[in-house]
Enzyme design. Structure first.
Site, mmCIF file in Angstrom:
data_model
loop_
_atom_site.group_PDB
_atom_site.id
_atom_site.type_symbol
_atom_site.label_atom_id
_atom_site.label_comp_id
_atom_site.label_asym_id
_atom_site.label_seq_id
_atom_site.Cartn_x
_atom_site.Cartn_y
_atom_site.Cartn_z
ATOM 1 N N GLY A 11 0.807 -1.220 0.000
ATOM 2 C CA GLY A 11 0.000 0.000 0.000
ATOM 3 C C GLY A 11 0.834 1.259 0.000
ATOM 4 N N PHE A 168 7.166 6.840 9.767
ATOM 5 C CA PHE A 168 6.765 8.228 10.019
ATOM 6 C C PHE A 168 6.616 9.050 8.730
ATOM 7 C CE2 PHE A 168 8.917 6.891 13.970
ATOM 8 C CZ PHE A 168 7.933 7.193 14.892
ATOM 9 N N ALA A 227 -0.736 11.876 17.203
ATOM 10 C CA ALA A 227 -1.664 12.645 18.034
ATOM 11 C C ALA A 227 -1.143 14.080 18.228
ATOM 12 C CB ALA A 227 -1.849 11.953 19.386
ATOM 13 N N CYS A 278 -4.648 8.275 8.756
ATOM 14 C CA CYS A 278 -4.094 7.895 10.055
ATOM 15 C C CYS A 278 -4.396 8.787 11.257
ATOM 16 C CB CYS A 278 -2.588 7.730 9.920
ATOM 17 S SG CYS A 278 -2.195 6.350 8.841
HETATM 18 P P1 NAD Z 1 -3.047 0.504 2.487
HETATM 19 O O1 NAD Z 1 -4.474 0.183 2.689
HETATM 20 O O2 NAD Z 1 -2.654 1.471 1.419
HETATM 21 O O3 NAD Z 1 -2.226 -0.856 2.183
HETATM 22 C C1 NAD Z 1 -2.353 -2.005 2.928
HETATM 23 C C2 NAD Z 1 -2.253 -3.202 1.976
HETATM 24 O O4 NAD Z 1 -2.205 -4.396 2.741
HETATM 25 C C3 NAD Z 1 -3.443 -3.351 1.030
HETATM 26 O O5 NAD Z 1 -2.997 -3.320 -0.316
HETATM 27 C C4 NAD Z 1 -4.048 -4.714 1.403
HETATM 28 O O6 NAD Z 1 -4.580 -5.421 0.293
HETATM 29 C C5 NAD Z 1 -2.860 -5.424 1.998
HETATM 30 N N1 NAD Z 1 -3.215 -6.553 2.858
HETATM 31 C C6 NAD Z 1 -4.145 -6.595 3.848
HETATM 32 N N2 NAD Z 1 -4.150 -7.799 4.423
HETATM 33 C C7 NAD Z 1 -3.206 -8.547 3.800
HETATM 34 C C8 NAD Z 1 -2.742 -9.874 3.969
HETATM 35 N N3 NAD Z 1 -3.248 -10.675 4.919
HETATM 36 N N4 NAD Z 1 -1.776 -10.343 3.135
HETATM 37 C C9 NAD Z 1 -1.250 -9.531 2.168
HETATM 38 N N5 NAD Z 1 -1.650 -8.254 1.984
HETATM 39 C C10 NAD Z 1 -2.614 -7.765 2.784
HETATM 40 O O7 NAD Z 1 -2.478 0.986 3.885
HETATM 41 P P2 NAD Z 1 -1.250 1.987 4.156
HETATM 42 O O8 NAD Z 1 -1.677 3.397 3.994
HETATM 43 O O9 NAD Z 1 -0.068 1.500 3.410
HETATM 44 O O10 NAD Z 1 -1.048 1.764 5.718
HETATM 45 C C11 NAD Z 1 -0.516 0.564 6.218
HETATM 46 C C12 NAD Z 1 -0.171 0.759 7.674
HETATM 47 O O11 NAD Z 1 0.847 1.763 7.805
HETATM 48 C C13 NAD Z 1 -1.322 1.233 8.548
HETATM 49 O O12 NAD Z 1 -1.199 0.639 9.818
HETATM 50 C C14 NAD Z 1 -1.096 2.723 8.666
HETATM 51 O O13 NAD Z 1 -1.633 3.239 9.864
HETATM 52 C C15 NAD Z 1 0.414 2.807 8.678
HETATM 53 N N6 NAD Z 1 0.974 4.072 8.169
HETATM 54 C C16 NAD Z 1 0.468 4.645 7.051
HETATM 55 C C17 NAD Z 1 1.065 5.808 6.554
HETATM 56 C C18 NAD Z 1 0.544 6.482 5.314
HETATM 57 O O14 NAD Z 1 1.072 7.519 4.957
HETATM 58 N N7 NAD Z 1 -0.447 5.951 4.620
HETATM 59 C C19 NAD Z 1 2.201 6.343 7.185
HETATM 60 C C20 NAD Z 1 2.693 5.713 8.317
HETATM 61 C C21 NAD Z 1 2.081 4.564 8.803
HETATM 62 C C1 UGA Z 2 0.842 11.909 8.776
HETATM 63 C C2 UGA Z 2 2.131 12.237 9.535
HETATM 64 O O1 UGA Z 2 2.595 13.524 9.133
HETATM 65 C C3 UGA Z 2 3.212 11.197 9.265
HETATM 66 O O2 UGA Z 2 4.362 11.460 10.060
HETATM 67 C C4 UGA Z 2 2.670 9.805 9.610
HETATM 68 O O3 UGA Z 2 3.613 8.819 9.288
HETATM 69 C C5 UGA Z 2 1.401 9.558 8.818
HETATM 70 O O4 UGA Z 2 0.431 10.605 9.115
HETATM 71 C C6 UGA Z 2 0.726 8.273 9.153
HETATM 72 O O5 UGA Z 2 0.962 7.717 10.198
HETATM 73 O O6 UGA Z 2 -0.087 7.893 8.310
HETATM 74 P P1 UGA Z 2 -0.019 12.219 6.285
HETATM 75 O O7 UGA Z 2 -1.344 11.916 6.867
HETATM 76 O O8 UGA Z 2 0.414 11.477 5.089
HETATM 77 O O9 UGA Z 2 1.134 11.996 7.386
HETATM 78 O O10 UGA Z 2 0.061 13.759 5.895
HETATM 79 P P2 UGA Z 2 0.271 15.096 6.750
HETATM 80 O O11 UGA Z 2 1.201 15.955 6.007
HETATM 81 O O12 UGA Z 2 0.576 14.825 8.144
HETATM 82 O O13 UGA Z 2 -1.171 15.769 6.656
HETATM 83 C C7 UGA Z 2 -2.297 15.228 7.345
HETATM 84 C C8 UGA Z 2 -3.451 16.205 7.247
HETATM 85 O O14 UGA Z 2 -3.183 17.372 8.026
HETATM 86 C C9 UGA Z 2 -3.723 16.711 5.823
HETATM 87 O O15 UGA Z 2 -5.111 16.786 5.625
HETATM 88 C C10 UGA Z 2 -3.090 18.075 5.801
HETATM 89 O O16 UGA Z 2 -3.678 18.942 4.874
HETATM 90 C C11 UGA Z 2 -3.350 18.533 7.228
HETATM 91 N N1 UGA Z 2 -2.400 19.563 7.696
HETATM 92 C C12 UGA Z 2 -1.075 19.286 7.803
HETATM 93 C C13 UGA Z 2 -2.881 20.800 8.063
HETATM 94 O O17 UGA Z 2 -4.097 21.076 7.981
HETATM 95 N N2 UGA Z 2 -1.991 21.744 8.526
HETATM 96 C C14 UGA Z 2 -0.673 21.495 8.646
HETATM 97 O O18 UGA Z 2 0.068 22.392 9.095
HETATM 98 C C15 UGA Z 2 -0.196 20.231 8.271
#
Ligand code: NAD
Ligand code: UGA
Length: 467
Positions: A11, A168, A227, A278
């Site tokens: 993902g 992060f 948070a 998130c």
């Molecule tokens: P996502 O939904 O984009 O991707 C997750 C993928 O995992 C999907 O493609 C899904 O099909 C796959 N999956 C689920 N179950 C599976 C299984 N049993 N076997 C194989 N594949 C499987 O999610 P994401 O945004 O990449 O987030 C993943 C995790 O990382 C979450 O816990 C999220 O909180 C954390 N996270 C996300 C971000 C971000 O920017 N999106 C940043 C930091 C942390």
């Molecule tokens: C956020 C964190 O910044 C990452 O460190 C973390 O890894 C990630 O969540 C996660 O755990 O998924 P992300 O959600 O991708 O990253 O993007 P951000 O840049 O944090 O923005 C989040 C939301 O806050 C957006 O809607 C953005 O427009 C808003 N935002 C951000 C504001 O309204 N004001 C700001 O000053 C910054």
């Protein structure tokens, strides 16, 4: 020595992090696996503009490593059995029903991954939590890994070390966040396994930026970081409302307080409410953790960060309706931006979704413009259907065409494209009196002065004096 890595989950996190790791460490073979066939096909697409996620710089990285030491495939069991190290990077959404519904993480995908690892791993395997997880999830993973091992009929010798290595990165900046992380956090109990993961990061991250902690501190730090970031945004959003009443200007306040080195300038931009997959999920998870442990005061404190965020979206929708004489039925409203922030095609928890839904309830006609979000995604988010027969939602890729005959424009995502629009031209083709609502504070007021537009900018108590 780690020779083969498997990442479960292709993902927004698994795709970029593993591509970048493969790019920086050519000696390691990286297999990114997923149960979603379509997603894997998209990652393998010859046309790099068709990758499943848009992230600046990502296609250049993929071009260099895909087919060499980076592979995307659906052979989950095979990739697990061959790997020395496995990253669990699956989604951890909020539970929709049952115990903890609306707050607790749904750990079904993590548990399924752990079970599959327990069954298919061979030899010693380091299992790394990359997904954001509730505190103590590593305990659950360990129980699954070790119980299956003991019960295994094959009695093959296998062993596991479990680490927490939260991600992060933020979307839209993923590649630079991965290249220049503020820190890399590794939580664990097995120092040898922790050092093996550290060695991989040392290929591009300075030693002093890689920190060790125990498992629970690591899991908790990830929730706390999100948070805190969200709390800063909610704080500024709450002050934006005071600015509008008192004549203050939120951009000026942001600058003034951000220059205090104890506060810092980042994450102080007021807007239509934070979105993304998130922040809300992780805070609610923290709230759940507190409530489950009878820490109601702590739970209430963090819950407010989410409540203010919902209120900000509602406040903007009401501001639009009130300024359009309390009635938007049949009026054309252009939405600039559907992604939750600029430079991503991700729409999860985008403030645009709720604001548009509220306007649709008022029978407004909505024209949506976004440079990267697909039409299908817009319809799925708003109506739960890829091909709806809905007549009130239109998608227009040209902002000028979208503005013809429009009564109002609401800017909701801070795409660069929207900073350089010809507002004179736009105001001349809109229905009068025409309104422009800038919820991201990216439009220069001076450029609006010479137009016939009524202008509202978030957190600006002076805006209304322009016209
Ligand atoms: P996502 O939904 O984009 O991707 C997750 C993928 O995992 C999907 O493609 C899904 O099909 C796959 N999956 C689920 N179950 C599976 C299984 N049993 N076997 C194989 N594949 C499987 O999610 P994401 O945004 O990449 O987030 C993943 C995790 O990382 C979450 O816990 C999220 O909180 C954390 N996270 C996300 C971000 C971000 O920017 N999106 C940043 C930091 C942390
Ligand atoms: C956020 C964190 O910044 C990452 O460190 C973390 O890894 C990630 O969540 C996660 O755990 O998924 P992300 O959600 O991708 O990253 O993007 P951000 O840049 O944090 O923005 C989040 C939301 O806050 C957006 O809607 C953005 O427009 C808003 N935002 C951000 C504001 O309204 N004001 C700001 O000053 C910054």
């Amino acid at each position: 020595m780690i020779r083969k890595i498997c990442c479960i989950g292709a993902g927004y996190v698994g795709g970029p992090t593993m591509s970048f790791m493969a790019y920086k460490v050519p000696s390691i073979e990286v297999n990114v696996v997923d149960i979603n066939q379509k997603r894997i096909e998209a990652w393998n697409s010859d046309d790099l503009d068709k990758l499943p996620i848009f992230e600046p710089g990502l296609k250049e990285v993929i071009k260099k490593v895909r087919g060499k030491n980076l592979n995307f495939n659906n052979e989950v069991d095979k990739a697990i059995s061959e790997a020395d190290m496995i990253f669990i990077s699956v989604n951890t959404p909020i539970k929709k029903s049952g115990l903890g519904a609306g707050y607790a993480s749904d750990l079904r995908y993590v548990e399924a991954s752990a079970r599959r690892i327990a069954k298919n791993a061979t030899g010693h395997t380091i299992v790394v939590e990359k997904s954001t997880l509730p505190v103590k999830t590593a305990e659950t993973i360990k129980k699954i890994l070790f119980s299956d091992d003991q019960q295994s009929s094959h009695k093959t010798k296998k062993s596991f070390s479990v680490l927490s290595n939260p991600e992060f990165l933020s979307e839209g900046n993923a590649i630079s966040d991965l290249a220049f992380p503020d820190r890399v956090l590794i939580g664990g109990e097995d120092l040898d396994a922790m050092n093996k993961l550290k060695e991989i990061y040392l290929n591009w991250v300075d030693n002093d930026k890689i920190i060790f902690s125990n498992l629970w501190s690591s899991e908790l730090s990830k929730l706390t970081a999100n948070a805190f970031l969200a709390q800063r945004i909610s704080s500024m959003n709450s002050i934006s409302a005071i600015c509008e009443i008192t004549g203050g200007n939120i951009s000026e306040v942001e600058k003034a307080i951000g220059l205090d080195s104890r506060i810092g300038e980042k994450f102080l931009k007021a807007g239509p409410g934070f979105g993304g997959s998130c922040f809300k999920k992780d805070i609610l998870n923290l709230v759940y953790l507190c409530r489950s442990n009878n820490l109601d005061q702590v739970a209430d404190y963090w819950q407010k960060v989410v409540e203010i965020n919902e209120w900000q979206k509602e406040r903007i929708y009401k501001k639009v309706v009130c300024n359009l004489f309390g009635n938007v039925a049949g009026k054309k409203i252009v939405i600039l931006g559907f992604a939750f922030k600029a430079n991503t095609n991700d729409t999860r928890e985008s403030p645009s979704i709720q604001i548009i839904k509220d306007l649709l309830q008022e029978n407004a006609e909505i024209i949506i413009n976004d440079p990267k979000v697909s039409d299908k995604q817009v319809f799925v988010d708003l109506l739960g259907d890829e091909n709806p027969s809905q007549e009130k939602i239109y998608i227009e890729k040209d902002v000028y065409k979208a503005s013809i005959g429009a009564d109002a424009i609401i800017l909701l995502t801070e795409w660069d494209e929207y900073k350089f629009l010809d507002w004179n031209k736009i105001s001349s083709i809109m229905n009068q009196p025409a309104w422009l609502f800038d919820t991201r504070c990216i439009i220069n007021k001076k450029e609006i002065n010479n137009t016939s537009l009524n202008f509202w900018q978030l957190g600006d108590g002076f805006t209304n004096q322009i016209n």
